[in-house]
Design a protein around this motif. Structure first.
Motif, short mmCIF file in Angstrom:
data_model
loop_
_atom_site.label_atom_id
_atom_site.label_comp_id
_atom_site.label_asym_id
_atom_site.label_seq_id
_atom_site.Cartn_x
_atom_site.Cartn_y
_atom_site.Cartn_z
N ASP A 15 0.83 -1.21 0.00
CA ASP A 15 0.00 0.00 0.00
C ASP A 15 0.87 1.27 0.00
OD1 ASP A 15 -2.47 1.28 -0.08
OD2 ASP A 15 -2.47 1.58 2.09
N LEU A 16 1.79 1.34 -0.94
CA LEU A 16 2.76 2.43 -1.01
C LEU A 16 2.18 3.63 -1.76
CD1 LEU A 16 5.68 3.15 -0.26
CD2 LEU A 16 6.37 2.25 -2.47
N LYS A 17 2.18 4.79 -1.11
CA LYS A 17 1.73 6.03 -1.73
C LYS A 17 2.84 7.06 -1.60
CE LYS A 17 -3.15 5.21 -1.09
NZ LYS A 17 -4.39 5.65 -0.46
N ILE A 18 3.14 7.71 -2.73
CA ILE A 18 4.26 8.63 -2.82
C ILE A 18 3.76 10.03 -3.16
CG2 ILE A 18 6.44 9.11 -4.03
CD1 ILE A 18 6.58 6.53 -2.48
N ASP A 19 4.35 11.04 -2.53
CA ASP A 19 4.08 12.44 -2.85
C ASP A 19 5.17 12.90 -3.82
OD1 ASP A 19 3.58 15.14 -2.99
OD2 ASP A 19 4.09 15.57 -0.90
N GLU A 20 4.82 13.05 -5.10
CA GLU A 20 5.77 13.45 -6.14
C GLU A 20 5.67 14.94 -6.47
OE1 GLU A 20 5.05 10.84 -9.46
OE2 GLU A 20 6.21 9.22 -8.55
N SER A 21 5.05 15.71 -5.59
CA SER A 21 4.82 17.13 -5.89
C SER A 21 6.12 17.91 -6.06
CB SER A 21 3.95 17.77 -4.81
OG SER A 21 4.59 17.73 -3.55
N SER A 22 7.20 17.48 -5.44
CA SER A 22 8.47 18.20 -5.58
C SER A 22 9.01 18.11 -7.01
CB SER A 22 9.50 17.65 -4.60
OG SER A 22 9.72 16.28 -4.82
N LEU A 23 8.64 17.06 -7.75
CA LEU A 23 9.10 16.90 -9.13
C LEU A 23 8.05 17.31 -10.15
CD1 LEU A 23 10.95 13.47 -9.01
CD2 LEU A 23 11.95 15.74 -9.03
N THR A 24 6.80 16.97 -9.89
CA THR A 24 5.75 17.18 -10.89
C THR A 24 4.86 18.38 -10.61
OG1 THR A 24 4.17 15.76 -9.73
CG2 THR A 24 5.64 14.70 -11.34
N GLY A 25 4.80 18.83 -9.37
CA GLY A 25 3.90 19.90 -9.00
C GLY A 25 2.49 19.41 -8.72
N GLU A 26 2.23 18.14 -8.97
CA GLU A 26 0.91 17.53 -8.75
C GLU A 26 0.76 17.20 -7.26
OE1 GLU A 26 -2.76 16.54 -9.73
OE2 GLU A 26 -1.33 17.10 -11.28
N SER A 27 -0.31 17.69 -6.64
CA SER A 27 -0.48 17.52 -5.20
C SER A 27 -1.05 16.16 -4.80
CB SER A 27 -1.38 18.63 -4.64
OG SER A 27 -2.65 18.57 -5.25
N ASP A 28 -1.60 15.41 -5.75
CA ASP A 28 -2.17 14.10 -5.43
C ASP A 28 -1.08 13.08 -5.15
OD1 ASP A 28 -4.70 15.10 -5.85
OD2 ASP A 28 -4.80 14.41 -7.93
N GLN A 29 -1.35 12.19 -4.19
CA GLN A 29 -0.41 11.11 -3.91
C GLN A 29 -0.55 10.04 -4.98
OE1 GLN A 29 -1.23 9.80 0.07
NE2 GLN A 29 -0.63 11.74 0.97
N VAL A 30 0.58 9.43 -5.35
CA VAL A 30 0.61 8.43 -6.40
C VAL A 30 0.77 7.06 -5.78
CG1 VAL A 30 1.81 7.66 -8.48
CG2 VAL A 30 1.66 10.10 -7.97
N LYS A 31 -0.15 6.14 -6.11
CA LYS A 31 -0.06 4.78 -5.60
C LYS A 31 0.94 4.00 -6.46
CE LYS A 31 -2.69 0.87 -4.04
NZ LYS A 31 -3.99 0.28 -3.77
N LYS A 32 1.88 3.35 -5.81
CA LYS A 32 2.91 2.59 -6.51
C LYS A 32 2.73 1.10 -6.24
CE LYS A 32 5.35 6.18 -7.91
NZ LYS A 32 5.86 6.41 -9.24
N VAL A 46 7.62 9.39 0.87
CA VAL A 46 6.72 8.27 1.15
C VAL A 46 5.66 8.77 2.12
CG1 VAL A 46 6.51 5.95 2.10
CG2 VAL A 46 8.55 6.59 0.79
N MET A 47 4.40 8.70 1.74
CA MET A 47 3.32 9.19 2.60
C MET A 47 2.60 8.06 3.33
SD MET A 47 3.92 12.25 2.11
CE MET A 47 2.66 13.06 3.05
N GLU A 48 2.48 6.90 2.69
CA GLU A 48 1.81 5.75 3.30
C GLU A 48 2.49 4.48 2.84
OE1 GLU A 48 -2.41 5.43 2.79
OE2 GLU A 48 -2.70 7.59 3.05
N GLY A 49 2.37 3.44 3.66
CA GLY A 49 2.84 2.12 3.27
C GLY A 49 4.33 1.93 3.45
N SER A 50 4.80 0.84 2.88
CA SER A 50 6.23 0.51 2.96
C SER A 50 6.63 -0.24 1.70
CB SER A 50 6.50 -0.38 4.18
OG SER A 50 5.78 -1.59 4.07
N GLY A 51 7.93 -0.34 1.50
CA GLY A 51 8.39 -1.05 0.32
C GLY A 51 9.90 -1.19 0.29
N ARG A 52 10.35 -1.97 -0.66
CA ARG A 52 11.78 -2.16 -0.93
C ARG A 52 12.01 -1.86 -2.40
NH1 ARG A 52 14.47 -6.94 2.38
NH2 ARG A 52 13.27 -6.73 4.29
#
Length: 86
Positions: A15-32, A46-52
């Motif tokens: 359940d990994l969610k990433i905040d890419e606003s620093s690169l894209t300017g888009e404020s929505d979190q992106v599910k990976k 990383v806003m939610e979840g975990s991953g490797r």
């Protein structure tokens, strides 16, 4: 809220969610996920979840490094133009 220090490919995630606003300017979190959009980019949070991930690029070779290099190259070009004009 962890900052990703390098670019990489997600190999395991929960359940990994990433905040890419620093690169894209888009404020929505992106599910990976491994199936859809497995790329993780440096400078994002990383806003939610975990991953490797498997690291694919660091420093000036990462997406953030490339952007900073391009921004720096633009400043250097302007300085060269000014010097040539003198």
């Amino acid at each position: 809220g962890d900052l990703l220090p390098s670019d990489g490919i997600l190999i395991q995630g929960n359940d990994l969610k990433i905040d890419e606003s620093s690169l894209t300017g888009e404020s929505d979190q992106v599910k990976k996920s491994m199936d859809k959009d497995p790329m993780l980019l440096s400078g994002t949070h990383v806003m939610e979840g975990s991953g490797r991930m498997v690291v694919t690029a660091v420093g000036i070779n990462s997406q953030t490094g490339i952007i900073f290099t391009l921004l720096g190259a633009g400043e250097g070009d302007e300085e060269k133009k000014v010097k040539k004009g003198k």
